[in-house]
Design a protein around this motif. Structure first.
Motif, short mmCIF file in Angstrom:
data_model
loop_
_atom_site.label_atom_id
_atom_site.label_comp_id
_atom_site.label_asym_id
_atom_site.label_seq_id
_atom_site.Cartn_x
_atom_site.Cartn_y
_atom_site.Cartn_z
N SER A 166 0.91 -1.26 -0.07
CA SER A 166 -0.06 0.00 -0.12
C SER A 166 1.16 1.22 0.02
O SER A 166 1.83 1.23 0.60
CB SER A 166 -0.85 -0.08 1.06
OG SER A 166 -1.64 1.32 1.16
N SER A 167 0.38 2.19 -0.73
CA SER A 167 1.10 3.61 -0.84
C SER A 167 0.39 4.59 0.01
O SER A 167 0.76 5.70 0.13
CB SER A 167 1.29 3.77 -2.31
OG SER A 167 0.02 4.10 -2.75
N ARG A 217 -4.87 1.86 6.68
CA ARG A 217 -4.03 0.68 7.50
C ARG A 217 -5.28 -0.03 8.33
O ARG A 217 -4.77 -1.22 8.50
CB ARG A 217 -3.32 1.67 8.50
CG ARG A 217 -1.98 2.33 7.65
CD ARG A 217 -0.77 2.79 8.57
NE ARG A 217 -1.42 3.82 9.57
CZ ARG A 217 -0.97 5.17 8.85
NH1 ARG A 217 -0.45 5.29 7.86
NH2 ARG A 217 -1.52 6.17 9.67
N GLN A 218 -6.29 0.57 9.02
CA GLN A 218 -7.29 -0.28 9.51
C GLN A 218 -7.87 -1.33 8.83
O GLN A 218 -8.02 -2.50 9.24
CB GLN A 218 -8.14 0.87 10.10
CG GLN A 218 -7.51 1.70 11.17
CD GLN A 218 -8.62 2.52 11.95
OE1 GLN A 218 -9.64 2.86 11.35
NE2 GLN A 218 -8.49 3.39 12.88
N LEU A 268 -6.84 -2.80 6.26
CA LEU A 268 -5.73 -4.05 5.59
C LEU A 268 -5.41 -4.63 6.88
O LEU A 268 -5.00 -6.01 6.52
CB LEU A 268 -4.26 -3.17 5.10
CG LEU A 268 -4.63 -2.61 3.61
CD1 LEU A 268 -3.38 -2.20 3.06
CD2 LEU A 268 -5.33 -3.34 2.87
N LYS A 269 -5.34 -4.10 7.86
CA LYS A 269 -5.20 -4.78 9.23
C LYS A 269 -6.29 -5.86 9.52
O LYS A 269 -5.90 -7.00 9.98
CB LYS A 269 -5.25 -3.71 10.44
CG LYS A 269 -4.38 -4.42 11.66
CD LYS A 269 -4.06 -3.12 12.71
CE LYS A 269 -3.14 -3.67 13.73
NZ LYS A 269 -1.94 -3.85 13.36
N VAL A 270 -7.64 -5.73 8.95
CA VAL A 270 -8.52 -6.86 9.12
C VAL A 270 -8.23 -7.97 8.37
O VAL A 270 -8.34 -9.16 8.88
CB VAL A 270 -9.77 -5.95 8.57
CG1 VAL A 270 -10.82 -7.28 8.44
CG2 VAL A 270 -10.33 -4.99 9.47
N LEU A 271 -7.66 -8.00 7.29
CA LEU A 271 -6.94 -8.78 6.49
C LEU A 271 -5.72 -9.61 7.09
O LEU A 271 -5.83 -10.85 7.35
CB LEU A 271 -6.46 -8.49 5.03
CG LEU A 271 -7.99 -8.34 4.19
CD1 LEU A 271 -7.32 -7.44 2.79
CD2 LEU A 271 -8.49 -9.79 3.79
N GLU A 272 -5.07 -9.04 7.82
CA GLU A 272 -3.74 -9.41 8.63
C GLU A 272 -4.41 -10.46 9.69
O GLU A 272 -3.87 -11.25 9.82
CB GLU A 272 -2.94 -8.62 9.20
CG GLU A 272 -1.99 -7.87 8.32
CD GLU A 272 -1.23 -6.88 8.90
OE1 GLU A 272 0.05 -6.90 8.53
OE2 GLU A 272 -1.61 -6.05 9.70
N GLN A 273 -5.50 -10.06 10.39
CA GLN A 273 -5.85 -10.68 11.38
C GLN A 273 -6.97 -11.72 11.33
O GLN A 273 -7.19 -12.59 12.24
CB GLN A 273 -6.43 -9.59 12.43
CG GLN A 273 -5.58 -8.61 13.02
CD GLN A 273 -6.22 -7.34 13.65
OE1 GLN A 273 -7.28 -7.19 13.82
NE2 GLN A 273 -5.19 -6.74 14.56
N SER A 294 -16.11 -9.53 5.01
CA SER A 294 -17.12 -8.83 4.37
C SER A 294 -18.22 -8.02 5.23
O SER A 294 -18.58 -6.81 4.81
CB SER A 294 -18.24 -9.82 3.71
OG SER A 294 -19.02 -10.28 4.57
N GLU A 295 -18.42 -8.32 6.72
CA GLU A 295 -19.00 -7.43 7.54
C GLU A 295 -18.47 -6.03 7.83
O GLU A 295 -18.77 -5.01 7.81
CB GLU A 295 -19.45 -8.14 8.85
CG GLU A 295 -19.99 -7.51 9.81
CD GLU A 295 -21.56 -7.24 9.73
OE1 GLU A 295 -22.10 -6.21 9.94
OE2 GLU A 295 -22.17 -8.22 9.12
N MET A 296 -16.85 -6.45 7.80
CA MET A 296 -15.98 -4.89 8.21
C MET A 296 -15.98 -4.36 6.91
O MET A 296 -15.69 -3.17 7.12
CB MET A 296 -14.76 -5.72 8.55
CG MET A 296 -14.70 -6.45 9.87
SD MET A 296 -15.27 -5.40 11.14
CE MET A 296 -14.02 -4.01 11.42
#
Length: 852
Positions: free
Chosen positions: A752-753, A760-761, A763-768, A776-778
């Motif tokens: 990400s640029s 950032r928040q 993409l953090k969902v996908l990390e976790q 999909s809810e998020m």
């Protein structure tokens, strides 16, 4: 309870139009209410000449206006007939011409209606030209003053005290013509003016309202960002001065006309209220993205109706001020008591809903925040309730349609498949299969949606349904949105069906003419039990002998009409329909879009799958990302690199697939073979690129999102997604599902640029999380339901108040109430008010036509 409900069955205006399209005789009264509702629905849905059950909007209007009331003067009769002619040519008009015609017709009809009513009252004639709603008999004494007369909700706004023809014309710019229109013109927000503060008392972190006078207003294009327009207000009160800014991204805001219009809305000296979150900027205190409202004309004092209370904020347009709308609403509110409440009192008590009249009054001018919450809850409930009633009635109607195929749940072919599978079905797969096989035994056609995460095994579930149809002597069709996905299904099915000695064919846009004719012939004779394909399946020459089952993969990519056309390929009754999606959507969206379907979820992944290690990266981490790719390829693994664009864009600073492919091949990984895949390639080029990657002739595949579905390479272990902030979470999760399909550890790198905290928040969902339903809810919470589904063809109903993010609990309650009502009386005949309201609201919400 039934007595209490039936007592509410007061007369309602007729809403459903006659099935006949014969000319309306001149002795019949024009149905003023229905005509106005038809015009309102057309305006709300973009002047697209909506298609109803029996006719188009333009056809309905042209037919309804064919005969002018004989009571009209010759000038009005000529205008009436002229408008009928204009609606005959409605399809040839430009958008602006349609817009003007609909607005002019609404105004003209109200003027004509008043003429008819006055003439009828003065003559005492009972010739059927009186308004639909009964008028009170005129008193023997002097007529009531305008301010004393009870106003009907369906009267024109000119009848409101203090409004008159000129103000009514201004309000018509907002699409407001009747008192009912005004009552249901909900505020877009409220400001609590009781919490006003002075500029010198602002403190960072507080949400406040300040009232002041505009000193200067400017609107200009940002010198640093070509796509950004900046709007600035300098406002002062007795304690100080503050600069307020709003930012608009997009070319439409760069237009000088739009910018000048903004400045005209806030001339120096005008009194405004601004509400927002206080924050400290380098210029001092300001309000973040403030809501700004003009309170009154320049130099005027603030009216008492605004100060010290919760004030409604309405959507406005040039020439229509907030003071006029509020004044009209206040004058109209007494008419709310004459609105018939379609919800039975027992239902209101059971779900703790306030009455309709009180809800309407308090959504506009609530005495406090608690009353506003109660009013909004009732009106949101109504929006959800009638939508769910309509969906459930549609499902009830579908279930009453007899299907020709009653399919056995067991048989030799299904048993053979279970023996061929090299793995055990998960509990979730078996549960969904049981749901499907139970549906297939019913005389009514199945209409089931199967949701399952990437890799959850939806294809096997669909194959069991296909075999149930084939072993009962029927044919099946499987339709996918892309050739890549259709070919993947075909290859997998051939590997199973060959072992069971069952023929299967593939039909796409690339199929040669000779092969296409052969497939058509085999379908008509019944020799071919299963056909896999793309949109080519719904072309006219495709005819099945005995179509018993239709399977549609990635169903959200097809329109309703496309799905219906495939279902109509069965010449011996309506086939069962199984739709599938690997893009899980939250329950609220599922209820809203698929409330007429039975929904099953495969919420379990096959055992042994390793979680994909997902990491959000920035430009500084690129070297590490390339080292991981190099190590994985050296170990014999393969890699995807996904980009959002095909060609280099001058407007967006994004890497393109073509440019990145060249850069990676020549500068970064010259020792590896790198392939390229994008949507502009021909079918043959795509197939060659996928085959080369599948056969490990290319180790790295640079691709656009065409790789999102249909490319299945278990040896691929790394996915690098450039500009990940440009994708939705659900789409990123879909892309991530292309790796981790084998036994080796897989990695997903989200490059990400963006420096925005929200990015950032997200993409953090996908990390976790690896859970597609949670993701999909998020996604819906971050971006809204329209963006999650794709706004262009989302199919989402147009709610005035309801939010699928904020009002999930109300939707659940409304669904429960609708299910109970349908279970009690599927026809709703015992509740005529509710039935009539459903006819109007459901058609409005779903973009349907009141003119059918």
């Amino acid at each position: 309870m039934e007595d209490a409900i039936e007592q509410l069955a007061l007369p309602q205006p007729e809403i459903v139009t006659p099935t006949s399209t014969a000319a309306i005789p001149s002795s019949s009264p024009p149905d003023w209410v229905r005509l106005q509702k038809a015009l309102a629905v057309e305006a709300e849905h973009g002047f697209n000449d909506l298609v109803g059950k029996q006719s188009r909007f333009s056809e309905f209007l042209a037919q309804s206006l064919q005969q002018a009331p004989e009571i009209l003067p010759s000038r009005d009769r000529s205008r009436w007939q002229e408008m009928a002619g204009q609606f005959t040519n409605y399809s040839d008009l430009s958008f602006a011409q349609r817009q003007h015609l609909v607005a002019d017709t609404r105004r003209f009809l109200y003027q004509v209606r008043q003429t008819c009513e006055r003439t009828n009252q003065s003559s005492g004639a009972e010739n059927g030209l009186a308004a639909l709603e009964p008028k009170p008999k005129p008193p023997k004494t002097a007529p009531l003053a305008e301010s004393q007369r009870a106003i009907s909700p369906d009267e024109p706004l000119t009848y409101l005290p203090g409004i008159g023809p000129k103000n009514a014309e201004r309000l018509a710019k907002l699409g407001l013509y009747t008192v009912r229109d005004l009552l249901f013109y909900y505020p877009r927000d409220h400001i609590d003016y009781a919490r006003q503060v002075q500029i010198r008392d602002l403190e960072a972190g507080e949400t406040v309202t300040l009232v002041g006078t505009v000193k200067r207003c400017t609107c200009f294009n940002s010198p640093r960002n070509a796509k950004l327009t900046i709007f600035e207000l300098v406002v002062r009160d007795r304690s100080g001065q503050i600069k307020l800014s709003r930012f608009f991204a997009g070319n439409r805001y760069r237009n000088r006309g739009w910018q000048e219009q903004q400045k005209r809305l806030y001339p120096p000296g005008v009194v405004i209220a601004a509400s927002g979150l206080v924050k400290q900027s380098k210029y001092g205190m300001t309000l973040e993205d403030p809501e700004i409202e003009v309170l009154d004309h320049s130099g005027s004092s603030i009216e008492s109706v605004i100060v010290g209370r919760v004030v409604p904020i309405y959507s406005l347009t040039e020439g229509v001020g907030a003071d006029l709308v509020r004044k009209a609403v206040i004058a109209a509110l007494p008419a709310a008591t004459r609105l018939d409440d379609p919800l039975p009192e027992p239902l209101q008590k059971q779900y703790e809903l306030t009455g309709l009249a009180e809800a309407i009054a308090h959504i506009h001018f609530p005495p406090d925040s608690a009353a506003l919450d109660m009013a909004r809850r009732r009106l949101v409930f109504d929006e959800f309730f009638y939508l769910q009633l309509g969906l459930l009635k549609r499902r009830q109607s579908q279930r009453q349609t007899q299907a020709s195929a009653i399919l056995a749940p067991t048989g030799q072919l299904i048993d053979q498949l279970y023996e061929l599978l090299p793995f055990q079905l998960t509990g979730a797969q078996q549960r969904v299969i049981n749901d499907i096989l139970n549906d297939l035994q019913q005389p009514a056609p199945m209409n089931r949606l199967v949701q399952g995460d990437v890799g959850s095994g939806k294809t096997v579930v669909a194959v069991v349904a296909v075999l149930a149809a084939i072993q009962a002597g029927y044919q099946a069709a499987l339709m996918a949105p892309t050739e890549v996905l259709a070919e993947q299904h075909y290859r997998k099915l051939v590997s199973w069906f060959n072992l069971m000695h069952l023929p299967v064919e593939l039909l796409t846009g690339s199929t040669k003419t000779a092969k296409r004719r052969q497939i058509h012939a085999q379908l008509q004779t019944g020799e071919l039990p299963l056909l896999v394909g793309t949109h080519a399946l719904i072309e006219d020459p495709v005819t099945f002998q005995r179509l018993g089952l239709v399977v549609i993969d990635e169903q959200h990519r097809f329109g309703v009409q496309q799905r219906a056309r495939l279902q109509q390929k069965g010449v011996n009754g309506i086939p069962h329909v199984l739709t599938m999606t690997a893009t899980p959507i939250p329950r609220t969206l599922a209820l809203t879009l698929h409330g007429d379907l039975d929904v099953s979820q495969i919420d379990e992944l096959p055992p042994g799958r390793k979680p994909i290690q997902t990491t959000a990266l920035t430009a500084s981490d690129r070297t590490q990302a390339y080292e991981l790719i190099r190590r994985q390829v050296a170990q014999g693994r393969q890699v995807y690199v996904v980009l959002p664009l095909v060609d280099e864009s001058e407007k967006l600073d994004l890497k393109s697939a073509i440019e990145e492919h060249q850069r990676l091949q020549e500068q970064i990984f010259p020792e590896f073979q790198i392939g390229l895949l994008h949507g502009r390639m021909t079918s043959a080029e795509k197939e060659e690129a996928i085959n080369q990657f599948r056969d490990n002739q290319t180790q790295i595949l640079v691709s656009t999102t065409v790789v999102e579905v249909g490319v299945d390479v278990p040896n691929a272990t790394v996915m690098l997604i450039e500009h990940a902030e440009r994708f939705g979470l659900s789409q990123l999760h879909q892309l991530r599902g292309r790796v981790g399909r084998g036994a080796d550890q897989a990695f997903c790198l989200l490059m990400s640029s963006s420096k925005a905290e929200t990015a950032r928040q997200r993409l953090k969902v996908l990390e976790q999380s690896q859970d597609g339903f949670f993701i999909s809810e998020m996604d819906m919470r971050f971006r809204g339901p329209g963006e999650v589904l794709g706004t262009r063809q989302s199919g989402l109903p147009d709610f005035a108040l309801a939010s699928l993010v904020e009002d999930q609990a109300v939707l659940e309650v409304a669904r429960e109430a609708a299910e109970k009502a349908i279970a009690k009386d599927a026809t709703l005949d015992r509740w005529p008010l509710m039935q009539a309201e459903l006819e109007y609201r459901y058609q409005r919400l779903m973009g349907g036509a009141i003119f059918t």
